[in-house]
Design a protein around this motif. Sequence first.
Motif, PDB file in Angstrom:
ATOM      1  N   ASN A  82      -5.548  27.111 -21.361  1.00  0.00           N
ATOM      2  CA  ASN A  82      -5.118  26.699 -22.695  1.00  0.00           C
ATOM      3  C   ASN A  82      -5.332  25.222 -23.013  1.00  0.00           C
ATOM      4  O   ASN A  82      -5.210  24.819 -24.164  1.00  0.00           O
ATOM      5  CB  ASN A  82      -3.630  27.026 -22.885  1.00  0.00           C
ATOM      6  N   PHE A  83      -5.618  24.414 -21.983  1.00  0.00           N
ATOM      7  CA  PHE A  83      -5.720  22.972 -22.186  1.00  0.00           C
ATOM      8  C   PHE A  83      -6.882  22.393 -21.393  1.00  0.00           C
ATOM      9  O   PHE A  83      -7.262  22.932 -20.354  1.00  0.00           O
ATOM     10  CB  PHE A  83      -4.430  22.266 -21.719  1.00  0.00           C
ATOM     11  N   LYS A  84      -7.398  21.253 -21.889  1.00  0.00           N
ATOM     12  CA  LYS A  84      -8.306  20.435 -21.079  1.00  0.00           C
ATOM     13  C   LYS A  84      -7.381  19.672 -20.130  1.00  0.00           C
ATOM     14  O   LYS A  84      -6.549  18.877 -20.587  1.00  0.00           O
ATOM     15  CB  LYS A  84      -9.091  19.465 -21.959  1.00  0.00           C
ATOM     16  N   VAL A  85      -7.500  19.931 -18.849  1.00  0.00           N
ATOM     17  CA  VAL A  85      -6.558  19.338 -17.898  1.00  0.00           C
ATOM     18  C   VAL A  85      -7.268  18.902 -16.621  1.00  0.00           C
ATOM     19  O   VAL A  85      -8.189  19.577 -16.148  1.00  0.00           O
ATOM     20  CB  VAL A  85      -5.389  20.319 -17.570  1.00  0.00           C
ATOM     21  N   ASN A  86      -6.847  17.752 -16.112  1.00  0.00           N
ATOM     22  CA  ASN A  86      -7.315  17.239 -14.831  1.00  0.00           C
ATOM     23  C   ASN A  86      -6.099  16.796 -14.042  1.00  0.00           C
ATOM     24  O   ASN A  86      -5.106  16.354 -14.618  1.00  0.00           O
ATOM     25  CB  ASN A  86      -8.247  16.040 -15.019  1.00  0.00           C
ATOM     26  N   GLY A  87      -6.188  16.894 -12.722  1.00  0.00           N
ATOM     27  CA  GLY A  87      -5.088  16.471 -11.871  1.00  0.00           C
ATOM     28  C   GLY A  87      -5.566  15.526 -10.791  1.00  0.00           C
ATOM     29  O   GLY A  87      -6.646  15.714 -10.236  1.00  0.00           O
ATOM     30  N   ILE A  88      -4.758  14.536 -10.520  1.00  0.00           N
ATOM     31  CA  ILE A  88      -5.095  13.520  -9.527  1.00  0.00           C
ATOM     32  C   ILE A  88      -3.880  13.296  -8.644  1.00  0.00           C
ATOM     33  O   ILE A  88      -2.754  13.203  -9.132  1.00  0.00           O
ATOM     34  CB  ILE A  88      -5.482  12.193 -10.218  1.00  0.00           C
ATOM     35  N   VAL A  89      -4.121  13.202  -7.335  1.00  0.00           N
ATOM     36  CA  VAL A  89      -3.069  12.857  -6.381  1.00  0.00           C
ATOM     37  C   VAL A  89      -3.493  11.555  -5.712  1.00  0.00           C
ATOM     38  O   VAL A  89      -4.629  11.435  -5.247  1.00  0.00           O
ATOM     39  CB  VAL A  89      -2.854  13.962  -5.327  1.00  0.00           C
ATOM     40  N   LYS A  90      -2.582  10.577  -5.702  1.00  0.00           N
ATOM     41  CA  LYS A  90      -2.883   9.275  -5.106  1.00  0.00           C
ATOM     42  C   LYS A  90      -1.771   8.867  -4.149  1.00  0.00           C
ATOM     43  O   LYS A  90      -0.651   9.342  -4.265  1.00  0.00           O
ATOM     44  CB  LYS A  90      -3.021   8.212  -6.194  1.00  0.00           C
ATOM     45  N   LEU A  91      -2.119   7.969  -3.265  1.00  0.00           N
ATOM     46  CA  LEU A  91      -1.158   7.361  -2.349  1.00  0.00           C
ATOM     47  C   LEU A  91      -0.897   5.950  -2.847  1.00  0.00           C
ATOM     48  O   LEU A  91      -1.842   5.192  -3.087  1.00  0.00           O
ATOM     49  CB  LEU A  91      -1.728   7.325  -0.931  1.00  0.00           C
ATOM     50  N   GLY A  92       0.365   5.595  -3.063  1.00  0.00           N
ATOM     51  CA  GLY A  92       0.672   4.243  -3.524  1.00  0.00           C
ATOM     52  C   GLY A  92       2.039   4.144  -4.164  1.00  0.00           C
ATOM     53  O   GLY A  92       2.886   5.016  -3.997  1.00  0.00           O
ATOM     54  N   LYS A  93       2.247   3.070  -4.909  1.00  0.00           N
ATOM     55  CA  LYS A  93       3.495   2.852  -5.639  1.00  0.00           C
ATOM     56  C   LYS A  93       3.351   3.523  -6.997  1.00  0.00           C
ATOM     57  O   LYS A  93       2.394   3.246  -7.725  1.00  0.00           O
ATOM     58  CB  LYS A  93       3.758   1.355  -5.831  1.00  0.00           C
ATOM     59  N   PRO A  94       4.277   4.398  -7.375  1.00  0.00           N
ATOM     60  CA  PRO A  94       4.119   5.173  -8.605  1.00  0.00           C
ATOM     61  C   PRO A  94       3.834   4.349  -9.858  1.00  0.00           C
ATOM     62  O   PRO A  94       2.883   4.639 -10.587  1.00  0.00           O
ATOM     63  CB  PRO A  94       5.445   5.928  -8.717  1.00  0.00           C
ATOM     64  N   ASP A  95       4.639   3.311 -10.121  1.00  0.00           N
ATOM     65  CA  ASP A  95       4.432   2.550 -11.360  1.00  0.00           C
ATOM     66  C   ASP A  95       3.055   1.896 -11.400  1.00  0.00           C
ATOM     67  O   ASP A  95       2.365   1.921 -12.418  1.00  0.00           O
ATOM     68  CB  ASP A  95       5.550   1.519 -11.565  1.00  0.00           C
ATOM     69  N   LYS A  96       2.603   1.356 -10.288  1.00  0.00           N
ATOM     70  CA  LYS A  96       1.283   0.710 -10.232  1.00  0.00           C
ATOM     71  C   LYS A  96       0.171   1.721 -10.446  1.00  0.00           C
ATOM     72  O   LYS A  96      -0.770   1.482 -11.220  1.00  0.00           O
ATOM     73  CB  LYS A  96       1.100  -0.011  -8.899  1.00  0.00           C
ATOM     74  N   GLU A  97       0.255   2.865  -9.781  1.00  0.00           N
ATOM     75  CA  GLU A  97      -0.796   3.880  -9.897  1.00  0.00           C
ATOM     76  C   GLU A  97      -0.838   4.475 -11.304  1.00  0.00           C
ATOM     77  O   GLU A  97      -1.922   4.765 -11.826  1.00  0.00           O
ATOM     78  CB  GLU A  97      -0.599   4.979  -8.854  1.00  0.00           C
ATOM     79  N   ILE A  98       0.324   4.654 -11.922  1.00  0.00           N
ATOM     80  CA  ILE A  98       0.379   5.183 -13.291  1.00  0.00           C
ATOM     81  C   ILE A  98      -0.319   4.212 -14.241  1.00  0.00           C
ATOM     82  O   ILE A  98      -1.170   4.615 -15.046  1.00  0.00           O
ATOM     83  CB  ILE A  98       1.841   5.440 -13.726  1.00  0.00           C
TER      84      ILE A  98
END
Length: 149
Positions: A82-98
């Motif tokens: 139903n949506f154009k969607v991509n997913g990413i998993v990263k290692l790090g500090k959440p606020d910085k990576e966001i």
Amino acid sequence: MKEIKKILVPLDFSDYSFQALEYAKAIAEKFNAEIILLNVVEPVMFIADLTMGQINIPSIESEMLQRSEEKMKETIDTLKNNFKVNGIVKLGKPDKEIIDLANSQRVDLIVIGTHGHSKVEHLLFGSTAEKVIRRSNCSVLIIKPVSQS
């Protein structure tokens, strides 16, 4: 009104983040926008003793990353029809990576859930959502917890 083409939804796979995803889906549907899901696994540090400082534990991190990748794939599978969607998993500090991902992907809107920490927790640890609001170059929609009762 600014056109919304890309929406970033930070997911920690909690009910709070999935509530934010519901809002993002409604907005994405209205604007035909792409949804970018981001899960950030924080590095695991263990304090061995006062002389050695902190020690990184890579085996636990790789296990956590693998579990996050699996959960991300499951989440994408529920959305991809139903949506154009991509997913990413990263290692790090959440606020910085966001913030880094929002900038690199030229995101128009970040939709983020908040855990509703107690005042003491908030004073001690701060809020990822609050840090994102302060540093973001795009609009941020904060989704407060909705009680399940």
